[in-house]
Design a protein around this motif. Structure first.
Motif, PDB file in Angstrom:
ATOM      1  N   ASP A 206       0.755  -1.383   0.059  1.00  0.00           N
ATOM      2  CA  ASP A 206       0.008   0.003  -0.131  1.00  0.00           C
ATOM      3  C   ASP A 206       0.734   1.230  -0.027  1.00  0.00           C
ATOM      4  O   ASP A 206       0.246   2.391  -0.313  1.00  0.00           O
ATOM      5  CB  ASP A 206      -0.874  -0.061   1.084  1.00  0.00           C
ATOM      6  CG  ASP A 206      -2.080  -0.891   1.014  1.00  0.00           C
ATOM      7  OD1 ASP A 206      -2.243  -1.329  -0.112  1.00  0.00           O
ATOM      8  OD2 ASP A 206      -2.934  -1.101   1.802  1.00  0.00           O
ATOM      9  N   ILE A 207       1.997   1.159   0.304  1.00  0.00           N
ATOM     10  CA  ILE A 207       2.982   2.361   0.347  1.00  0.00           C
ATOM     11  C   ILE A 207       3.369   2.708  -1.060  1.00  0.00           C
ATOM     12  O   ILE A 207       3.261   4.132  -1.523  1.00  0.00           O
ATOM     13  CB  ILE A 207       4.518   2.139   1.050  1.00  0.00           C
ATOM     14  CG1 ILE A 207       5.219   1.135   0.221  1.00  0.00           C
ATOM     15  CG2 ILE A 207       4.181   1.715   2.387  1.00  0.00           C
ATOM     16  CD1 ILE A 207       6.661   1.202   0.673  1.00  0.00           C
ATOM     17  N   VAL A 208       3.142   1.818  -2.163  1.00  0.00           N
ATOM     18  CA  VAL A 208       3.139   2.103  -3.394  1.00  0.00           C
ATOM     19  C   VAL A 208       1.950   3.003  -3.937  1.00  0.00           C
ATOM     20  O   VAL A 208       1.980   4.006  -4.762  1.00  0.00           O
ATOM     21  CB  VAL A 208       3.318   0.800  -4.423  1.00  0.00           C
ATOM     22  CG1 VAL A 208       3.110   1.237  -5.896  1.00  0.00           C
ATOM     23  CG2 VAL A 208       4.732   0.372  -3.957  1.00  0.00           C
ATOM     24  N   ASN A 209       0.583   2.296  -3.426  1.00  0.00           N
ATOM     25  CA  ASN A 209      -0.786   3.206  -4.008  1.00  0.00           C
ATOM     26  C   ASN A 209      -0.763   4.317  -3.331  1.00  0.00           C
ATOM     27  O   ASN A 209      -1.190   5.348  -3.970  1.00  0.00           O
ATOM     28  CB  ASN A 209      -1.751   2.303  -3.515  1.00  0.00           C
ATOM     29  CG  ASN A 209      -1.770   0.778  -4.289  1.00  0.00           C
ATOM     30  OD1 ASN A 209      -1.209   0.666  -5.247  1.00  0.00           O
ATOM     31  ND2 ASN A 209      -2.200  -0.307  -3.581  1.00  0.00           N
ATOM     32  N   ILE A 210      -0.261   4.401  -1.921  1.00  0.00           N
ATOM     33  CA  ILE A 210      -0.412   5.853  -1.350  1.00  0.00           C
ATOM     34  C   ILE A 210       0.466   6.921  -1.818  1.00  0.00           C
ATOM     35  O   ILE A 210       0.350   7.926  -2.252  1.00  0.00           O
ATOM     36  CB  ILE A 210      -0.116   5.879   0.192  1.00  0.00           C
ATOM     37  CG1 ILE A 210      -1.072   4.928   0.872  1.00  0.00           C
ATOM     38  CG2 ILE A 210       0.321   7.203   0.827  1.00  0.00           C
ATOM     39  CD1 ILE A 210      -0.768   4.348   2.328  1.00  0.00           C
TER      40      ILE A 210
END
Length: 455
Positions: A206-210
């Motif tokens: 999710d750090i990528v999506n954020i």
């Protein structure tokens, strides 16, 4: 330091319980080629000279601490709330660190140094991605998380399999879980990760999506070898990884000038060193710590560990070399000979059924069949020294500590408890007693007795 000249920190995730292993040993400590899978991974990463190393542990933390011996910091994840939560536990160990963070998995042991370096270099490309992900394209994507990317490698979105729709699952580019992130970004992004998903966990992806939603680019690079990122979660997968490693090592050995009569039956250790023009017959097993020089023959069904074989030596078949065994140039041991912490001198021979433990055998000495060095008294180990050109007769017992001089002869069947001088003959056996006709009389009496018993 990395090729981008930035300090590097490793975060290795190893907090899983490894329940599918059905083992009391921590999953990442199970060996491949005689070396814990975690150590395979860390060795590849050490070539990048990391400034800090953090292993995130949970179950089996004490085992990891013993295995690492202080070479890496231990961060504890308890309870386990997902991969994002796991990386967050390394924040304290990385306090004050400014550089790149490479996130690895302890049960993914065969990531190449070159792949790690490529991830870091991509992080420092002109477009300066916030996160770099290592992707792979397996034959069967199974239930891996998917990386939805543009043709130029920029990531549009990442999604775990359980949260993906059918269209997303049709994507064949999978997430290995490995990432690299600048330390200035990592924990800021992790602090924004929630757990509103099918697993109720804090996903690292999710750090990528954020970052993407914040208008920052993230990028994927793709390994050309899906086996490189294969995880090991069960005994079956462990065996498959061992088989892949051994196959590659056998190919390398043959390319380096080693003859393998039946390659599929030879098993190497992670640190086996073999010279040129070495012949290895079927069913030979190498444990750790073996060095083999040029022009050596290792006959079938031999087992070696912690041993050194110099040029022109020969062992086996059915030989066992234990740690500390050294064969000097041209020495030979034959079938059912065992050596431990012993040196067999230049041109010396022990051809049959012998145990040489805590011993030093001189050049050109001959050790007869059935000879043993009696090195252990139940409390301490003692050493036997055999001089150059000494001849030890068959079925002799050399009770250490004892020294046999140069050119000495020990007669067959002797039990030697005192030193033998240079050039001496030592014969230690009971006097033979001869009774003519006794055996005939014995047989006659016994046959008569047996006949009477059968009436």
């Amino acid at each position: 330091m990395t090729s981008a000249s930035k300090p590097l920190a490793l975060v290795v995730l190893a907090a899983g319980k490894g329940t599918r292993m059905k083992s009391d040993k921590h999953k990442v400590l199970h060996p491949i080629a005689g070396r814990p899978m975690l150590e395979h991974l860390l060795e590849s990463a050490r070539a990048l000279a990391p400034e800090r190393q953090v292993v995130v542990a949970g179950h089996g933390r004490d085992q990891l601490e013993r295995a690492l011996g202080g070479s890496a910091a231990i961060a504890v994840q308890e309870p386990q709330l997902g991969t994002g939560h796991a990386v967050q536990q390394a924040e304290q160990a990385l306090a004050g660190f400014e550089g790149d963070v490479l996130i690895l998995y302890g049960d993914v042991p065969f990531v190449r140094t070159e792949t790690m370096r490529a991830m870091i270099e991509r992080l420092h490309a002109p477009d300066a991605p916030a996160v770099v992900v290592l992707g792979f394209e397996p034959e069967d994507p199974l239930q891996y998380g998917r990386v939805l990317a543009h043709d130029d490698g920029r990531i549009a979105m990442m999604v775990e399999y359980k949260d993906a729709n059918e269209e997303q699952r049709a994507c064949r580019l999978c997430n290995s879980g490995l990432m690299t992130v600048k330390s200035a970004d990592l924990f800021d992004l992790l602090g924004k990760v929630g757990n509103d998903n099918a697993q109720g966990e804090y996903y690292l992806v999710d750090i990528v999506n954020i970052a993407t939603l914040e208008g920052r680019d993230c990028a994927v690079i793709i390994t050309d070898d899906p086996d490189e990122v294969g995880g090991i979660n069960s005994r079956g997968e462990l065996a498959e990884a061992e088989a892949r490693w051994q196959k590659k090592r056998r190919v390398q050995a043959m390319a380096d000038g080693v003859t393998l009569i039946a390659p599929e039956t030879v098993f190497f250790a992670w640190d086996t060193q073999i010279g040129r023009d070495v012949t290895i017959e079927p069913n030979v097993v190498f444990g750790p710590g073996v060095t083999v020089a040029d022009d050596v023959v290792i006959h079938a069904f031999s087992h070696l560990e912690g041993a050194t074989l110099e040029t022109g030596t020969s062992i086996g078949p059915y030989a066992r070399l234990r740690p500390g065994a050294v064969l000097r140039e041209g020495a030979k041991i034959g079938n059912f000979v065992e050596m431990k912490n012993a040196v067999l001198g230049e041109g010396a021979k022990a051809n049959h059924l012998t145990y040489l433990g805590d011993a030093e055998v001189g050049a050109a000495a001959n050790i007869g069949a059935g000879t043993i060095t009696c090195n252990y008294d139940g409390y301490f180990k003692h050493r036997t020294v055999i001089g150059d050109r000494a001849f030890i007769g068959s079925n002799s017992a050399l009770v250490a500590p004892v020294k046999i001089g140069a050119d000495a002869i020990v007669a067959a069947g002797s039990a030697v408890t005192r030193d033998v001088g240079d050039g001496e003959l030592r014969l230690v056996r009971g006097e033979q007693l001869v009774k003519p006709g006794w055996a005939d009389r014995f047989h006659d009496a016994m046959k008569k007795k047996k006949a009477e018993a059968q009436k």
